[in-house]
Design a protein around this motif. Structure first.
Motif, PDB file in Angstrom:
ATOM      1  N   ALA A 222       0.838  -1.207   0.000  1.00  7.93           N
ATOM      2  CA  ALA A 222       0.000   0.000   0.000  1.00  7.93           C
ATOM      3  C   ALA A 222       0.873   1.259   0.000  1.00  7.93           C
ATOM      4  CB  ALA A 222      -0.934  -0.011   1.202  1.00  7.93           C
ATOM      5  N   GLU A 223       1.938   1.236   0.801  1.00  9.34           N
ATOM      6  CA  GLU A 223       2.846   2.388   0.840  1.00  9.34           C
ATOM      7  C   GLU A 223       3.583   2.540  -0.484  1.00  9.34           C
ATOM      8  OE1 GLU A 223       3.750   2.332   5.637  1.00  9.34           O
ATOM      9  OE2 GLU A 223       5.159   1.363   4.277  1.00  9.34           O
ATOM     10  N   ALA A 224       3.957   1.420  -1.074  1.00  8.40           N
ATOM     11  CA  ALA A 224       4.636   1.461  -2.374  1.00  8.40           C
ATOM     12  C   ALA A 224       3.715   2.060  -3.427  1.00  8.40           C
ATOM     13  CB  ALA A 224       5.074   0.061  -2.785  1.00  8.40           C
ATOM     14  N   GLN A 225       2.447   1.663  -3.429  1.00  6.50           N
ATOM     15  CA  GLN A 225       1.497   2.200  -4.410  1.00  6.50           C
ATOM     16  C   GLN A 225       1.277   3.690  -4.190  1.00  6.50           C
ATOM     17  OE1 GLN A 225       0.299   0.422  -7.150  1.00  6.50           O
ATOM     18  NE2 GLN A 225      -0.129   2.531  -7.726  1.00  6.50           N
ATOM     19  N   ALA A 226       1.231   4.114  -2.920  1.00  6.75           N
ATOM     20  CA  ALA A 226       1.069   5.542  -2.615  1.00  6.75           C
ATOM     21  C   ALA A 226       2.263   6.337  -3.148  1.00  6.75           C
ATOM     22  CB  ALA A 226       0.930   5.743  -1.105  1.00  6.75           C
ATOM     23  N   ALA A 227       3.467   5.777  -3.021  1.00  6.94           N
ATOM     24  CA  ALA A 227       4.668   6.445  -3.531  1.00  6.94           C
ATOM     25  C   ALA A 227       4.643   6.526  -5.056  1.00  6.94           C
ATOM     26  CB  ALA A 227       5.919   5.716  -3.053  1.00  6.94           C
ATOM     27  N   ILE A 228       4.222   5.453  -5.706  1.00 10.52           N
ATOM     28  CA  ILE A 228       4.113   5.460  -7.171  1.00 10.52           C
ATOM     29  C   ILE A 228       3.120   6.534  -7.598  1.00 10.52           C
ATOM     30  CG2 ILE A 228       3.294   4.176  -9.188  1.00 10.52           C
ATOM     31  CD1 ILE A 228       4.397   1.620  -7.786  1.00 10.52           C
ATOM     32  N   ASP A 229       1.941   6.543  -6.957  1.00 12.31           N
ATOM     33  CA  ASP A 229       0.898   7.512  -7.314  1.00 12.31           C
ATOM     34  C   ASP A 229       1.357   8.951  -7.057  1.00 12.31           C
ATOM     35  OD1 ASP A 229      -0.723   5.357  -7.966  1.00 12.31           O
ATOM     36  OD2 ASP A 229      -1.864   5.416  -6.084  1.00 12.31           O
ATOM     37  N   GLY A 230       2.103   9.147  -5.985  1.00 15.09           N
ATOM     38  CA  GLY A 230       2.518  10.499  -5.623  1.00 15.09           C
ATOM     39  C   GLY A 230       3.742  11.017  -6.348  1.00 15.09           C
ATOM     40  N   LEU A 231       4.658  10.115  -6.729  1.00 17.01           N
ATOM     41  CA  LEU A 231       5.932  10.577  -7.287  1.00 17.01           C
ATOM     42  C   LEU A 231       6.108  10.352  -8.784  1.00 17.01           C
ATOM     43  CD1 LEU A 231       8.323   9.496  -4.396  1.00 17.01           C
ATOM     44  CD2 LEU A 231       7.694  11.829  -5.037  1.00 17.01           C
ATOM     45  N   ASN A 232       5.423   9.369  -9.364  1.00 13.52           N
ATOM     46  CA  ASN A 232       5.606   9.111 -10.795  1.00 13.52           C
ATOM     47  C   ASN A 232       5.204  10.344 -11.599  1.00 13.52           C
ATOM     48  OD1 ASN A 232       6.301   7.458 -13.044  1.00 13.52           O
ATOM     49  ND2 ASN A 232       4.127   7.182 -13.444  1.00 13.52           N
TER      50      ASN A 232
ATOM     51  N   LEU B  61      10.212  12.527 -12.761  1.00 17.19           N
ATOM     52  CA  LEU B  61      10.612  11.207 -12.284  1.00 17.19           C
ATOM     53  C   LEU B  61       9.793  10.095 -12.924  1.00 17.19           C
ATOM     54  CD1 LEU B  61      10.965  11.686  -8.425  1.00 17.19           C
ATOM     55  CD2 LEU B  61      12.723  11.876 -10.184  1.00 17.19           C
ATOM     56  N   THR B  62      10.403   8.942 -13.037  1.00 13.84           N
ATOM     57  CA  THR B  62       9.718   7.712 -13.412  1.00 13.84           C
ATOM     58  C   THR B  62       9.770   6.811 -12.189  1.00 13.84           C
ATOM     59  OG1 THR B  62      10.454   7.889 -15.699  1.00 13.84           O
ATOM     60  CG2 THR B  62       9.758   5.712 -14.944  1.00 13.84           C
ATOM     61  N   VAL B  63       8.614   6.473 -11.652  1.00 14.42           N
ATOM     62  CA  VAL B  63       8.557   5.605 -10.477  1.00 14.42           C
ATOM     63  C   VAL B  63       7.575   4.476 -10.776  1.00 14.42           C
ATOM     64  CG1 VAL B  63       8.044   5.426  -8.014  1.00 14.42           C
ATOM     65  CG2 VAL B  63       9.020   7.543  -8.934  1.00 14.42           C
ATOM     66  N   ASN B  64       8.062   3.244 -10.676  1.00 14.46           N
ATOM     67  CA  ASN B  64       7.198   2.085 -10.870  1.00 14.46           C
ATOM     68  C   ASN B  64       7.774   0.886 -10.130  1.00 14.46           C
ATOM     69  OD1 ASN B  64       9.232   1.096 -12.653  1.00 14.46           O
ATOM     70  ND2 ASN B  64       8.299   2.231 -14.328  1.00 14.46           N
ATOM     71  N   GLU B  65       7.024  -0.198 -10.167  1.00 15.01           N
ATOM     72  CA  GLU B  65       7.480  -1.415  -9.505  1.00 15.01           C
ATOM     73  C   GLU B  65       8.726  -1.934 -10.224  1.00 15.01           C
ATOM     74  OE1 GLU B  65       5.764  -5.816  -8.332  1.00 15.01           O
ATOM     75  OE2 GLU B  65       4.365  -4.251  -8.934  1.00 15.01           O
ATOM     76  N   ALA B  66       9.742  -2.270  -9.459  1.00 11.71           N
ATOM     77  CA  ALA B  66      10.982  -2.774 -10.041  1.00 11.71           C
ATOM     78  C   ALA B  66      10.755  -4.154 -10.623  1.00 11.71           C
ATOM     79  CB  ALA B  66      12.083  -2.823  -8.980  1.00 11.71           C
ATOM     80  N   LYS B  67      11.345  -4.381 -11.767  1.00  8.09           N
ATOM     81  CA  LYS B  67      11.260  -5.700 -12.397  1.00  8.09           C
ATOM     82  C   LYS B  67      12.419  -6.547 -11.888  1.00  8.09           C
ATOM     83  CE  LYS B  67       9.145  -3.918 -16.616  1.00  8.09           C
ATOM     84  NZ  LYS B  67       8.731  -2.677 -16.006  1.00  8.09           N
ATOM     85  N   PRO B  68      12.228  -7.858 -11.801  1.00  8.97           N
ATOM     86  CA  PRO B  68      13.337  -8.712 -11.360  1.00  8.97           C
ATOM     87  C   PRO B  68      14.535  -8.551 -12.287  1.00  8.97           C
ATOM     88  CG  PRO B  68      11.305  -9.964 -11.498  1.00  8.97           C
ATOM     89  CD  PRO B  68      11.030  -8.614 -12.089  1.00  8.97           C
ATOM     90  N   ARG B  69      15.712  -8.615 -11.716  1.00 12.93           N
ATOM     91  CA  ARG B  69      16.939  -8.475 -12.492  1.00 12.93           C
ATOM     92  C   ARG B  69      17.079  -9.638 -13.465  1.00 12.93           C
ATOM     93  NH1 ARG B  69      22.632  -6.822  -9.857  1.00 12.93           N
ATOM     94  NH2 ARG B  69      23.721  -6.465 -11.796  1.00 12.93           N
ATOM     95  N   GLU B  70      17.367  -9.296 -14.707  1.00 15.21           N
ATOM     96  CA  GLU B  70      17.549 -10.342 -15.712  1.00 15.21           C
ATOM     97  C   GLU B  70      18.954 -10.897 -15.621  1.00 15.21           C
ATOM     98  OE1 GLU B  70      16.670  -9.092 -19.653  1.00 15.21           O
ATOM     99  OE2 GLU B  70      14.716  -8.287 -19.114  1.00 15.21           O
ATOM    100  N   ASN B  71      19.058 -12.194 -15.832  1.00 15.96           N
ATOM    101  CA  ASN B  71      20.367 -12.825 -15.875  1.00 15.96           C
ATOM    102  C   ASN B  71      20.964 -12.534 -17.245  1.00 15.96           C
ATOM    103  OD1 ASN B  71      22.622 -14.361 -15.743  1.00 15.96           O
ATOM    104  ND2 ASN B  71      21.571 -16.301 -15.349  1.00 15.96           N
ATOM    105  N   ARG B  72      22.058 -11.789 -17.235  1.00 14.17           N
ATOM    106  CA  ARG B  72      22.665 -11.409 -18.500  1.00 14.17           C
ATOM    107  C   ARG B  72      23.586 -12.488 -19.040  1.00 14.17           C
ATOM    108  NH1 ARG B  72      24.894  -5.471 -17.285  1.00 14.17           N
ATOM    109  NH2 ARG B  72      23.273  -4.832 -15.883  1.00 14.17           N
ATOM    110  N   GLY B  73      23.665 -13.591 -18.367  1.00 13.71           N
ATOM    111  CA  GLY B  73      24.564 -14.660 -18.818  1.00 13.71           C
ATOM    112  C   GLY B  73      25.970 -14.355 -18.357  1.00 13.71           C
TER     113      GLY B  73
END
Length: 103
Positions: free
Chosen positions: A55-65, A74-86
């Motif tokens: 809920a706090e994360a969503q509030a931050a996205i809504d307030g800061l994006n 700013l661009t604020v969104n949910e972080a995507k899992p790190r891709e394995n670059r090999g």
């Protein structure tokens, strides 16, 4: 466990502490880190923040994006899992194409 957020298009003067304060308006910040260049130590203009709850994360996205901070949107969104670059390997000369020495 909280939710990890990506924060991009940061002013290069923003520190991890600044990032923590910015997101702290929206809830408990577990961690905040501005990513820096390993050679120069300068900010790369983005970072990650982990909030205490979804809920706090969503509030931050809504307030800061797309909000203006230091003259930048700013661009604020949910972080995507790190891709394995090999790992390693790679490059070198291709074997089996024309040219080169013959042994």
């Amino acid at each position: 466990m909280g939710k990890k957020l990506y924060c991009g298009n940061l002013n290069y003067d923003v520190s991890s502490s600044d990032l923590e304060q910015m997101f702290g308006q929206y809830g408990m910040v577990e961690s905040a880190q501005v990513i820096t260049d390993r050679d120069t130590g300068r900010s790369k203009g983005f970072g990650f923040v982990e909030m205490n709850s979804d809920a706090e994360a969503q509030a931050a996205i809504d307030g800061l994006n797309e909000s203006m901070q230091g003259g930048r949107a700013l661009t604020v969104n949910e972080a995507k899992p790190r891709e394995n670059r090999g790992g390693g390997g790679g490059g070198g000369r291709g074997y089996g194409g024309g040219g080169g020495r013959r042994y």
